[in-house]
Design an enzyme around this catalytic site. Structure first.
Site, PDB file in Angstrom:
ATOM      1  N   GLY A  50       0.801  -1.212   0.000  1.00 33.63           N
ATOM      2  CA  GLY A  50       0.000   0.000   0.000  1.00 33.63           C
ATOM      3  C   GLY A  50       0.835   1.263   0.000  1.00 33.63           C
ATOM      4  CG  ASN A  84       2.878  -3.546   6.478  1.00 34.79           C
ATOM      5  OD1 ASN A  84       2.573  -2.445   6.027  1.00 34.79           O
ATOM      6  ND2 ASN A  84       2.409  -4.671   5.988  1.00 34.79           N
ATOM      7  CG  ASN A  88       0.165  -7.826   5.374  1.00 30.41           C
ATOM      8  OD1 ASN A  88       0.207  -6.611   5.434  1.00 30.41           O
ATOM      9  ND2 ASN A  88      -0.969  -8.468   5.228  1.00 30.41           N
ATOM     10  CB  SER A 142     -11.725   3.801  15.930  1.00 30.75           C
ATOM     11  OG  SER A 142     -11.782   2.481  16.468  1.00 30.75           O
ATOM     12  CG  HIS A 168      -5.270  -6.628   3.398  1.00 33.34           C
ATOM     13  ND1 HIS A 168      -5.408  -7.896   2.866  1.00 33.34           N
ATOM     14  CD2 HIS A 168      -4.167  -6.100   2.807  1.00 33.34           C
ATOM     15  CE1 HIS A 168      -4.447  -8.116   1.994  1.00 33.34           C
ATOM     16  NE2 HIS A 168      -3.674  -7.056   1.937  1.00 33.34           N
TER      17      HIS A 168
END
Length: 274
Positions: free
Chosen positions: A32, A40, A99, A169, A254
């Protein structure tokens, strides 16, 4: 962000974190905007480093590492860099946690150089194929088009990251600002690492017949509410990999390692130290 180290691998400078003592455990991040190893896995590195020697790199094209050549294939080129990093660190064999895109890279390494992989944890990995879900998802479209049109912005990044999690959140302003700063790196804006180049689209690993012969104990982890790579994307991989287990995390998107960090860390410890 904690400071790491830099080492040259195949002419590419790779920034990485190296924490703890014990069996080697490589953590490979996703793709991303603004991604890097530390952002991450910030909730996982210290707990896992109590048992393992944790190696967490910024994949080239992300973070503080050099850029990925536009002509290099995905995920094979990254796999070669990671194995080269292990060579530089005199690590013959390691556990892998990957991931998303990092899972695709870990799986590619296991297919090409199975002797370098001990146990394998694939967390919402790329390389699979959805059985029934609409694909590409809105999350994938946002990822692919982040640098197009109006270009990167705080609003677009916030919307993208919110698609990564079940409960937005949990996303801190500090994380968003860190990722925005990384995403605005002029090198990355000019050459987004996931933009298809001359080598074409990412390899469809689910088509590789060698999956049926993978010898590794494998744990596939998926968030039930994953809106980037939906849960059924993993079914094909689960069916093909002989020693694969499949764990589904409820109320999770994810980023299993972020949203359910404590359970994730316990699960990794238990699977890698049976």
């Amino acid at each position: 962000m904690a400071n790491g180290r830099i080492i040259e691998v195949n002419g590419i400078k790779v920034h990485y974190h190296d924490e703890g003592v014990g069996p080697a455990l490589v953590l490979l991040h996703g793709s991303g905007p603004g991604a890097n190893g530390w952002s991450n896995f910030v909730r996982n590195i210290a707990p896992l480093a109590k048992t393992f020697r944790v190696i967490c790199p910024d994949l080239p094209g992300f973070g503080k590492s050099d850029m990925k050549p536009a002509s290099s294939p995905i995920p094979g080129w990254w796999g070669d860099i990671i194995v080269g990093l292990l060579d530089k660190l005199s690590i013959e064999k390691a556990h892998f946690v990957g991931n998303s895109m990092g899972g695709m890279i870990a799986l590619k390494i296991a297919l090409e150089m199975p002797q370098r992989v001990d146990r394998l944890i694939l967390m919402g990995p790329g390389g699979g194929f959805p059985v029934s879900s609409v694909f590409p998802t809105e999350g994938i479209k946002t990822l692919a088009n982040f640098y197009d049109g109006p270009g990167p912005s705080l609003e677009r990044l916030r919307g993208f990251i919110n698609q990564f999690v079940f409960d937005p959140s949990q996303i801190t302003e500090e994380l968003i600002q860190q990722r925005l700063e990384a995403a605005l790196d002029p090198r990355i804006v000019a050459q987004p690492p996931m933009r298809p180049g001359p080598a074409g689209m990412p390899e469809e690993l689910w088509r590789d017949a060698r999956l049926a012969k993978l010898p590794h104990e494998t744990l596939i982890i998926w968030g039930r509410e994953d809106r980037v790579l939906p849960l059924d994307t993993g079914f094909v991989l689960m069916k093909q990999i002989p020693r694969a287990r499949f764990l589904v995390m409820p109320q999770c998107g994810h980023w299993v390692q972020w949203e359910h960090a404590d359970e994730f860390n316990r699960t990794v410890q238990g699977f890698l130290t049976p």
